[in-house]
Design an enzyme around this catalytic site. Structure first.
Site, PDB file in Angstrom:
ATOM      1  N   GLY A  55       0.758  -1.316  -0.003  1.00  0.00           N
ATOM      2  CA  GLY A  55       0.052   0.034  -0.107  1.00  0.00           C
ATOM      3  C   GLY A  55       0.996   1.207  -0.047  1.00  0.00           C
ATOM      4  N   ARG A  56       0.519   2.257   0.482  1.00  0.00           N
ATOM      5  CA  ARG A  56       1.211   3.639   0.618  1.00  0.00           C
ATOM      6  C   ARG A  56       2.582   3.522   1.332  1.00  0.00           C
ATOM      7  NH1 ARG A  56      -4.305   5.699   1.643  1.00  0.00           N
ATOM      8  NH2 ARG A  56      -4.448   4.019   3.719  1.00  0.00           N
ATOM      9  N   ARG A 116       1.908  -4.175  12.512  1.00  0.00           N
ATOM     10  CA  ARG A 116       1.286  -4.804  13.504  1.00  0.00           C
ATOM     11  C   ARG A 116       1.887  -5.982  14.085  1.00  0.00           C
ATOM     12  NH1 ARG A 116      -0.205   0.026  14.021  1.00  0.00           N
ATOM     13  NH2 ARG A 116      -2.391   0.556  14.143  1.00  0.00           N
ATOM     14  N   GLU A 160       1.530  -6.220  22.535  1.00  0.00           N
ATOM     15  CA  GLU A 160       1.884  -4.770  22.783  1.00  0.00           C
ATOM     16  C   GLU A 160       1.128  -4.152  24.046  1.00  0.00           C
ATOM     17  OE1 GLU A 160       2.770  -3.031  19.005  1.00  0.00           O
ATOM     18  OE2 GLU A 160       2.423  -1.077  19.901  1.00  0.00           O
ATOM     19  N   HIS A 178       7.078   1.223  19.165  1.00  0.00           N
ATOM     20  CA  HIS A 178       6.090   1.844  18.285  1.00  0.00           C
ATOM     21  C   HIS A 178       5.886   3.180  17.959  1.00  0.00           C
ATOM     22  CE1 HIS A 178       1.834   0.395  16.913  1.00  0.00           C
ATOM     23  NE2 HIS A 178       2.224   1.227  16.218  1.00  0.00           N
TER      24      HIS A 178
HETATM   25  C1  DGY Z   1      -0.932   3.737  12.981  1.00  0.00           C
HETATM   26  O1  DGY Z   1      -1.180   4.820  12.635  1.00  0.00           O
HETATM   27  O2  DGY Z   1      -1.685   2.656  12.559  1.00  0.00           O
HETATM   28  C2  DGY Z   1       0.576   3.583  13.504  1.00  0.00           C
HETATM   29  O3  DGY Z   1       0.659   2.011  14.174  1.00  0.00           O
HETATM   30  C3  DGY Z   1       0.774   4.438  14.486  1.00  0.00           C
HETATM   31  O4  DGY Z   1       0.740   5.590  13.830  1.00  0.00           O
END
Ligand code: DGY
Length: 322
Positions: free
Chosen positions: A155-156, A238, A267, A285
């Site tokens: 993706g981006r 994630r 987490e 994170h």
């Molecule tokens: C998100 O935006 O999903 C990132 O994990 C935290 O910026």
């Protein structure tokens, strides 16, 4: 009367002041973790919710708030929200895409370099007063030029990493459920691979996929076995996409060379054994953590929320199949 909004944790001060001027605002906690009972107790009379990836917004939470119209997540990932239930209740759900793409791609490259060149180990070595002089085999790492970077998720953020990778003379292969059109692959200089082929071919594997039931433990014990002994695994998306216990085993056994992690399966808990290993770089994170990006995320989340509360279509609506 201003709409009643629950903000689960503080935003940056400037953004929080702006939000407070627009709505009747309640801040749930100033702590990092919002106890579930506090969330359940405070959501009841709210029309808007501005929350973060650390807040689990499930059916029980939504059912506590009969007047709720919109859930504005200050994150691009929305795996913390029961989307299907929100949609079934006609709730709007929004996120903060685009604004964090470049910061997260920068951090990915930082993690790749920190892991392959053993930067954290070397820093620790200096601070411990162990640097006695230049030595031919001191902290030998891996060179990037000519190696293959395998991107899981295109993706981006995956595409922004691919653009940076070219500057390091990396060859880029990718896997994504949505294959790019041939002209785009050519333009970006990337090649598609089935997932298992990518895992066994890449020297560096970097994960940029969303967490869904399908992507949970995508990097399983079996896939870790497919990786090269010299390979490095990077995860900035994630944690649950990687089977963290299997990763520890692979790192300890020298089945792969190293890992760079910004996210964890449970987490904020980190597998205790990971903390003992030298061949892994651990970050808390911080993929999107730049002043510029976090400010944009705050204001984007606020604007999404305000539009939804006014009955307008928010810009960053998360919709089925979006
Ligand atoms: C998100 O935006 O999903 C990132 O994990 C935290 O910026």
């Amino acid at each position: 009367m201003k709409p009643r909004v629950l903000l689960t944790h503080p935003l940056l001060p400037e953004a929080m002041d702006y939000l407070a001027s627009q709505v009747d605002l309640e801040l749930a906690t100033k702590e990092i973790i919002l106890p579930r009972e506090a969330l359940l107790a405070r959501i009841n009379d709210k029309q808007g919710l501005l929350c973060f990836l650390t807040d689990v917004i499930d059916r029980e939470v939504m059912d506590r708030a009969p007047e709720l119209k919109i859930i504005s997540n200050c994150a691009v990932g929305v795996n913390n929200i029961d989307l299907k239930y929100a949609w079934s209740r006609g709730l709007l759900v929004t996120n903060t895409p685009d604004v964090l793409t470049e910061a997260t791609a920068d951090l990915t490259l930082a993690l790749i370099l920190a892991t392959t060149r053993r930067l954290i180990e070397a820093d620790r070595f200096c601070r411990e007063g162990r640097f006695r002089g230049w030595k031919i085999d001191l902290f030998l790492g891996q060179e990037l030029g000519g190696k293959t970077l395998g991107l899981i998720g295109f993706g981006r953020i995956g595409r922004a990493v691919a653009r940076r990778a070219r500057a390091f003379n990396l060859r880029v292969i990718y896997h994504d459920p949505n294959r790019q059109e041939a002209h785009l692959e050519q333009e970006l200089g990337v090649e598609f691979r089935p997932l298992d082929d990518l895992v066994s071919e890449a020297d560096i594997i970097s994960i940029h996929a969303s967490l869904t039931p399908e992507s949970r433990h995508l990097i399983s014990r079996e896939r870790l076995r497919l990786m090269k002994k010299t390979a490095v695994l990077i995860n900035v998306s994630r944690g649950p996409i990687v089977d963290e216990k299997a990763l520890v085993e692979a790192l300890k056994a020298g089945q792969i060379w190293g890992a760079g992690l910004d996210v964890y399966e449970n987490e904020p808990a980190i597998e205790p054994e990971l903390l003992e290993l030298d061949n892994v770089v651990l970050l808390p994170h911080i993929g999107s953590a730049t002043h510029e990006t976090r400010r944009k995320m705050c204001f984007m989340a606020i604007n999404n929320l305000l539009r939804g509360l006014r009955g307008e279509r928010p810009n960053n609506l998360v919709e089925p199949n979006s």
